[in-house]
Motif scaffolding. Sequence first.
Motif, PDB file in Angstrom:
ATOM      1  N   ARG A   1       0.833  -1.210   0.000  1.00  0.00           N
ATOM      2  CA  ARG A   1       0.000   0.000   0.000  1.00  0.00           C
ATOM      3  C   ARG A   1       0.867   1.260   0.000  1.00  0.00           C
ATOM      4  O   ARG A   1       0.624   2.200  -0.765  1.00  0.00           O
ATOM      5  N   GLU A   2       1.875   1.278   0.856  1.00  0.00           N
ATOM      6  CA  GLU A   2       2.772   2.434   0.915  1.00  0.00           C
ATOM      7  C   GLU A   2       3.532   2.603  -0.398  1.00  0.00           C
ATOM      8  O   GLU A   2       3.789   3.727  -0.835  1.00  0.00           O
ATOM      9  N   GLY A   3       3.883   1.478  -1.029  1.00  0.00           N
ATOM     10  CA  GLY A   3       4.547   1.551  -2.320  1.00  0.00           C
ATOM     11  C   GLY A   3       3.660   2.157  -3.392  1.00  0.00           C
ATOM     12  O   GLY A   3       4.118   2.938  -4.231  1.00  0.00           O
ATOM     13  N   LEU A   4       2.376   1.824  -3.369  1.00  0.00           N
ATOM     14  CA  LEU A   4       1.431   2.411  -4.320  1.00  0.00           C
ATOM     15  C   LEU A   4       1.264   3.906  -4.067  1.00  0.00           C
ATOM     16  O   LEU A   4       1.268   4.713  -5.004  1.00  0.00           O
ATOM     17  N   LEU A   5       1.119   4.291  -2.806  1.00  0.00           N
ATOM     18  CA  LEU A   5       0.932   5.698  -2.461  1.00  0.00           C
ATOM     19  C   LEU A   5       2.124   6.545  -2.891  1.00  0.00           C
ATOM     20  O   LEU A   5       1.965   7.699  -3.309  1.00  0.00           O
TER      21      LEU A   5
ATOM     22  N   ARG B   1      -0.622 -13.222  -1.337  1.00  0.00           N
ATOM     23  CA  ARG B   1      -1.866 -13.289  -2.107  1.00  0.00           C
ATOM     24  C   ARG B   1      -3.006 -12.607  -1.346  1.00  0.00           C
ATOM     25  O   ARG B   1      -3.790 -11.839  -1.929  1.00  0.00           O
ATOM     26  N   ALA B   2      -3.092 -12.858  -0.053  1.00  0.00           N
ATOM     27  CA  ALA B   2      -4.160 -12.261   0.750  1.00  0.00           C
ATOM     28  C   ALA B   2      -4.025 -10.740   0.799  1.00  0.00           C
ATOM     29  O   ALA B   2      -5.022 -10.010   0.713  1.00  0.00           O
ATOM     30  N   ALA B   3      -2.786 -10.246   0.930  1.00  0.00           N
ATOM     31  CA  ALA B   3      -2.565  -8.799   0.963  1.00  0.00           C
ATOM     32  C   ALA B   3      -2.959  -8.159  -0.366  1.00  0.00           C
ATOM     33  O   ALA B   3      -3.595  -7.099  -0.402  1.00  0.00           O
ATOM     34  N   LEU B   4      -2.591  -8.807  -1.468  1.00  0.00           N
ATOM     35  CA  LEU B   4      -2.931  -8.275  -2.790  1.00  0.00           C
ATOM     36  C   LEU B   4      -4.440  -8.269  -3.009  1.00  0.00           C
ATOM     37  O   LEU B   4      -4.993  -7.318  -3.577  1.00  0.00           O
ATOM     38  N   GLN B   5      -5.116  -9.312  -2.542  1.00  0.00           N
ATOM     39  CA  GLN B   5      -6.563  -9.379  -2.723  1.00  0.00           C
ATOM     40  C   GLN B   5      -7.280  -8.280  -1.937  1.00  0.00           C
ATOM     41  O   GLN B   5      -8.319  -7.771  -2.370  1.00  0.00           O
ATOM     42  N   ARG B   6      -6.741  -7.911  -0.792  1.00  0.00           N
ATOM     43  CA  ARG B   6      -7.315  -6.784  -0.040  1.00  0.00           C
ATOM     44  C   ARG B   6      -7.235  -5.502  -0.864  1.00  0.00           C
ATOM     45  O   ARG B   6      -8.176  -4.701  -0.890  1.00  0.00           O
ATOM     46  N   LEU B   7      -6.124  -5.313  -1.551  1.00  0.00           N
ATOM     47  CA  LEU B   7      -5.948  -4.110  -2.362  1.00  0.00           C
ATOM     48  C   LEU B   7      -6.789  -4.160  -3.633  1.00  0.00           C
ATOM     49  O   LEU B   7      -7.225  -3.126  -4.136  1.00  0.00           O
ATOM     50  N   VAL B   8      -7.037  -5.360  -4.151  1.00  0.00           N
ATOM     51  CA  VAL B   8      -7.968  -5.506  -5.274  1.00  0.00           C
ATOM     52  C   VAL B   8      -9.370  -5.093  -4.831  1.00  0.00           C
ATOM     53  O   VAL B   8     -10.079  -4.360  -5.536  1.00  0.00           O
TER      54      VAL B   8
ATOM     55  N   GLU C   1     -10.149  -3.006  -2.631  1.00  0.00           N
ATOM     56  CA  GLU C   1     -10.184  -1.559  -2.417  1.00  0.00           C
ATOM     57  C   GLU C   1     -10.099  -0.774  -3.722  1.00  0.00           C
ATOM     58  O   GLU C   1     -10.201   0.450  -3.712  1.00  0.00           O
ATOM     59  N   GLY C   2      -9.880  -1.474  -4.842  1.00  0.00           N
ATOM     60  CA  GLY C   2      -9.787  -0.796  -6.131  1.00  0.00           C
ATOM     61  C   GLY C   2      -8.404  -0.275  -6.456  1.00  0.00           C
ATOM     62  O   GLY C   2      -8.209   0.385  -7.480  1.00  0.00           O
ATOM     63  N   ALA C   3      -7.420  -0.565  -5.595  1.00  0.00           N
ATOM     64  CA  ALA C   3      -6.055  -0.096  -5.839  1.00  0.00           C
ATOM     65  C   ALA C   3      -5.334  -0.971  -6.855  1.00  0.00           C
ATOM     66  O   ALA C   3      -4.421  -0.512  -7.545  1.00  0.00           O
ATOM     67  N   LEU C   4      -5.727  -2.246  -6.945  1.00  0.00           N
ATOM     68  CA  LEU C   4      -5.158  -3.188  -7.901  1.00  0.00           C
ATOM     69  C   LEU C   4      -6.291  -3.867  -8.658  1.00  0.00           C
ATOM     70  O   LEU C   4      -7.449  -3.818  -8.234  1.00  0.00           O
ATOM     71  N   GLU C   5      -5.943  -4.509  -9.774  1.00  0.00           N
ATOM     72  CA  GLU C   5      -6.921  -5.224 -10.583  1.00  0.00           C
ATOM     73  C   GLU C   5      -6.581  -6.707 -10.620  1.00  0.00           C
ATOM     74  O   GLU C   5      -5.424  -7.078 -10.838  1.00  0.00           O
ATOM     75  N   GLY C   6      -7.602  -7.546 -10.417  1.00  0.00           N
ATOM     76  CA  GLY C   6      -7.411  -8.974 -10.576  1.00  0.00           C
ATOM     77  C   GLY C   6      -7.498  -9.348 -12.043  1.00  0.00           C
ATOM     78  O   GLY C   6      -8.249  -8.747 -12.811  1.00  0.00           O
ATOM     79  N   GLU C   7      -6.700 -10.343 -12.443  1.00  0.00           N
ATOM     80  CA  GLU C   7      -6.684 -10.813 -13.819  1.00  0.00           C
ATOM     81  C   GLU C   7      -6.847 -12.333 -13.831  1.00  0.00           C
ATOM     82  O   GLU C   7      -6.791 -12.974 -12.776  1.00  0.00           O
ATOM     83  N   PRO C   8      -7.054 -12.919 -15.018  1.00  0.00           N
ATOM     84  CA  PRO C   8      -7.160 -14.382 -15.091  1.00  0.00           C
ATOM     85  C   PRO C   8      -5.928 -15.072 -14.509  1.00  0.00           C
ATOM     86  O   PRO C   8      -4.843 -14.493 -14.463  1.00  0.00           O
ATOM     87  N   GLN C   9      -6.112 -16.294 -14.067  1.00  0.00           N
ATOM     88  CA  GLN C   9      -5.049 -17.118 -13.490  1.00  0.00           C
ATOM     89  C   GLN C   9      -4.467 -16.481 -12.227  1.00  0.00           C
ATOM     90  O   GLN C   9      -3.284 -16.617 -11.924  1.00  0.00           O
TER      91      GLN C   9
ATOM     92  N   ILE D   1      -9.895   9.855   0.502  1.00  0.00           N
ATOM     93  CA  ILE D   1      -8.687  10.455  -0.075  1.00  0.00           C
ATOM     94  C   ILE D   1      -7.613   9.395  -0.295  1.00  0.00           C
ATOM     95  O   ILE D   1      -6.977   9.337  -1.359  1.00  0.00           O
ATOM     96  N   GLU D   2      -7.402   8.547   0.696  1.00  0.00           N
ATOM     97  CA  GLU D   2      -6.374   7.513   0.568  1.00  0.00           C
ATOM     98  C   GLU D   2      -6.700   6.551  -0.569  1.00  0.00           C
ATOM     99  O   GLU D   2      -5.798   6.096  -1.284  1.00  0.00           O
ATOM    100  N   SER D   3      -7.977   6.247  -0.764  1.00  0.00           N
ATOM    101  CA  SER D   3      -8.383   5.372  -1.862  1.00  0.00           C
ATOM    102  C   SER D   3      -8.012   5.979  -3.209  1.00  0.00           C
ATOM    103  O   SER D   3      -7.528   5.284  -4.113  1.00  0.00           O
ATOM    104  N   LEU D   4      -8.195   7.279  -3.352  1.00  0.00           N
ATOM    105  CA  LEU D   4      -7.843   7.952  -4.606  1.00  0.00           C
ATOM    106  C   LEU D   4      -6.328   8.008  -4.795  1.00  0.00           C
ATOM    107  O   LEU D   4      -5.824   7.838  -5.912  1.00  0.00           O
TER     108      LEU D   4
END
Length: 217
Positions: free
Chosen positions: A14-18, A45-52, A54-62, A148-151
């Motif tokens: 999350r901090e890396g994205l911000l 995987r669980a951390a990434l799914q939390r960010l998906v 929240e709309g910060a990341l996108e899930g893709e096939p596989q 704000i943090e979501s944006l």
Amino acid sequence: MADNLQDQLYQRIREGLLAGRFQPGERLKIRDLAAEWGTSPMPVRAALQRLVAEGALEGEPQRSVRVPPMTRERYQNIFQVRLGLEGLAVELATPRLTAANLTELRECVARMDQAIEQRQVQAYLDANSQFHLHLYSACGNPVLLRSIESLWLQVGPFFNRLFTGADLSLRLNDFHEEAFASIEAGDAKAARQAMEQDLTYFARFLLNLLDLEPGQR
């Protein structure tokens, strides 16, 4: 212990994205991240799914995950919302700031100046995100802060992709300095105006650079 590790990984990503440490469109490989951080794939995987979620990341096939790409239209839409929310947050936060808060903000402004002089892009982005989010965290409205943090999670990666050392304009810190002077003087309205000017200038700066990218003209 597993939940605690997942939280730590979530905060790290999350901090890396911000702070713009990931690129728009970049695919985050679970096994690579797990190997880099010396852990198993499951908490990553669980951390990434939390960010998906929240709309910060996108899930893709596989089960792969990527940072959403940024377009001019998407950035403009986000900017319009940021302008209102962040201006309000500054106005609410100004009378609530402590001496310790002011010291932290002053140090962020100084670090941004130094980063611009030394053409250190990531140092500038780190100090910039810390300045804004530390200021907004004093607004006293958790719903506003979460919005704000979501944006910021959505636009943070876009900042780094478009910057090079040569692009660090000397004007990028002017409105931060004006906002901080108004905050220090306790003038919430002037602080809000300076921050809105900062966001507008920064948006124009980024959009001009985006226009130069292939496929974005």
